[in-house]
Design an enzyme around this catalytic site. Structure first.
Site, PDB file in Angstrom:
ATOM      1  N   CYS A   1      -1.698   9.122   2.125  1.00 45.44           N
ATOM      2  CA  CYS A   1      -1.457   8.490   0.815  1.00 45.44           C
ATOM      3  C   CYS A   1      -2.577   8.824  -0.149  1.00 45.44           C
ATOM      4  O   CYS A   1      -2.387   8.785  -1.375  1.00 45.44           O
ATOM      5  CB  CYS A   1      -1.298   6.983   0.965  1.00 45.44           C
ATOM      6  SG  CYS A   1      -2.675   6.165   1.773  1.00 45.44           S
TER       7      CYS A   1
ATOM      8  N   GLU B   1       0.886  -1.170   0.000  1.00 42.68           N
ATOM      9  CA  GLU B   1       0.000   0.000   0.000  1.00 42.68           C
ATOM     10  C   GLU B   1       0.915   1.209   0.000  1.00 42.68           C
ATOM     11  O   GLU B   1       1.511   1.560   1.018  1.00 42.68           O
ATOM     12  CB  GLU B   1      -0.928  -0.032   1.212  1.00 42.68           C
ATOM     13  CG  GLU B   1      -2.151   0.850   1.057  1.00 42.68           C
ATOM     14  CD  GLU B   1      -1.872   2.297   1.405  1.00 42.68           C
ATOM     15  OE1 GLU B   1      -1.789   3.108   0.455  1.00 42.68           O
ATOM     16  OE2 GLU B   1      -1.716   2.609   2.587  1.00 42.68           O
TER      17      GLU B   1
END
Length: 499
Positions: free
Chosen positions: A268, A234
């Site tokens: 993110c 991720e």
């Protein structure tokens, strides 16, 4: 070696001191996890679900204390930290039930007196390396389902979120986990990598999960690939927001403000570039600039849009990104650029600007596809703005940087929604909502430079932490060979209706 974690809003405030271990000690933690795994897997899944339920309850009763540790240690506004803690509770609430739903299947055989089955088995020992921008929620995405599925865990959090990690670990261990099932280690990057390398070489680790930069993720992926393992990756994002000519601009401004500057642009899923239709560009930019200029920045324990950079290393990186601003750009959003200080003030700032790592929000208009600021993740309070004419062009611009985590479109036209969804390469699409904001029961993850297609959260993550095992049971008393002893069905395939 001792690592000192400090409060980024008050650099004189030492939050935690932790001892960093070396590569061999990391491998030792994996050995402990290996020793504990079989016994933990033998605990019935519904009972493991009770432990997950205990974790959720303990997080809930300790929610305020945990949120305040997060805010103090990484500077995340308290309201956001409370939301992050709530996500752990929601994750546990979802996976409690999965302890009774780790379903396999009973499958018909092509032969008589034979039955086929599938089973979910734990992968074994999992090793997780997590970032510090979500120091308690993201680890729970990994750890909770991994434990539920019967795996043991070695968890290496970011050093700059050591106090948050220790608090979460203490909660987990108070929920009834046996020793060795969850192992918390603190180590710097190179020692972690070498320790993971040793653990993989000794076949001590069966699944790796990493949340962090795309550059490090590529190294982790390469390392795991040498051992024929597929990690959960991720990674970063350059998340686009498309604003069409028919969009509700006030709503779009709200979404851009939160997406771009919430958590100081250090998610993110933070907004990278606004791709706005040329016919509404000027009006959107005017409204976005006004909203950004009036937003409150400062002390994260106050009612602010965002606080400081998470850690000194991110402040250094953000200074580099500011250097990507070129002469053809125009800069908006604040009374200055760079670090907020007494001599470079921000209107409406709350707190002591010189005490922490606070930075002005920056809107960079006029970005071009070949600009560094367009092509690369700019971790911090910086949002680019560019224009488009056709939706196909907007989709192409959204995909161009090569990331594929999150995206957003603001429109009142359903046709544009589905055309955008079909063309964009992101793993997550928001409609009339921000690029940020995961719910605990939907798959989370990206493609391209944002990840390798693995997904966290919801039922989809179970495929990361279990392996399918098939079993065939022949009780006919004779050897029946698949495809060879299968009964044939006779049919008259030359039959035709009259007519």
């Amino acid at each position: 070696m001792t690592y000192v974690s400090t409060n980024p809003a008050d650099l004189n405030d030492v939050v935690a001191r932790v001892e960093l271990i070396g590569a061999e000690e990391y491998a030792d933690a994996a050995r402990l996890a290996k020793q504990a795994q079989r016994d933990w897997a033998a605990v019935p899944a519904p009972v493991r679900g009770q432990v997950v339920a205990n974790i959720g309850r303990l997080v809930e009763v300790n929610a305020e204390a945990l949120a305040r540790i997060v805010t103090r240690e990484i500077g995340k506004p308290l309201a956001e930290a409370r939301g992050e803690v709530r996500e752990i509770v929601d994750t546990c609430a979802f996976f409690v039930g999965e302890g009774r739903r780790l379903y396999g299947q009973t499958v018909p055989s092509e032969m008589p007196d034979k039955q086929l089955f599938t089973f979910r088995n734990p992968v074994g020992v999992t090793a997780f390396i997590t970032a510090g921008n979500f120091p308690v929620a993201v680890p729970s995405w990994y750890i909770v389902p991994a434990l539920l599925c019967g795996n043991t865990v070695v968890w290496k959090p970011a050093e700059y979120s050591a106090a948050s990690a220790q608090a979460l670990y203490d909660i987990f261990m108070s929920a009834g986990l046996p020793e060795g099932v969850l192992n918390l280690v603190f180590a710097e990057g190179s020692q972690t990598f070498r320790g993971l390398e040793l653990a993989l070489e000794e076949r001590l680790v069966d699944k790796v999960g990493f949340t962090g930069s795309s550059e490090v993720g590529a190294l982790i992926g390469e390392l795991c690939g040498r051992h024929l393992q597929a990690p959960c990756l991720e990674l970063g994002g350059k998340n686009p927001m498309v604003i069409t000519e028919d969009a509700d601009l006030d709503l779009a401004v709200q979404g851009a403000l939160f997406s771009g500057f919430g958590t100081g642009g250090q998610r993110c899923t933070s907004l990278g570039t606004v791709i706005v239709h040329e016919s509404v560009h000027d009006e959107f930019l005017t409204r976005f600039t006004a909203a950004t200029g009036s937003a409150v920045v400062g002390d994260p324990f106050c009612d602010v849009l965002y606080g400081p950079m998470l850690d000194g290393k991110f402040a250094v990186s953000f200074e580099k990104y500011l250097g990507w601003i070129r002469d053809h750009h125009s800069v908006h959003g604040s009374s200055g650029v760079g670090r907020i200080t007494e001599s470079n003030p921000r209107k409406g700032f709350v707190g002591d600007p010189d005490g922490g790592l606070f930075y002005h929000p920056v809107i960079v208009d006029g970005v071009r596809p070949d600009d560094e600021v367009f092509r690369h993740e700019t971790f911090g309070p910086l949002v680019g703005v560019t224009t488009y004419r056709t939706l196909d062009e907007a989709v192409e611009l959204g995909n161009l940087p090569g990331y594929g985590l999150s995206c957003s479109i603001y429109t009142t036209d359903p046709g544009k929604v589905f055309a955008f969804r079909h063309g964009i390469g992101a793993g997550m699409v928001s409609v009339n909502n921000s690029t940020s904001g995961a719910e605990a029961h939907l798959p989370f993850g990206g493609n391209g430079k944002s990840g390798n297609g693995s997904r966290q959260s919801g039922m989809w993550v179970l495929d990361q932490f279990t392996r399918w095992q098939s079993m065939n049971w022949d009780y006919s008393g004779s050897l029946q060979k698949a495809q060879m002893d299968t009964p044939d069905v006779e049919a008259d395939l030359d039959f035709r209706l009259d007519g």
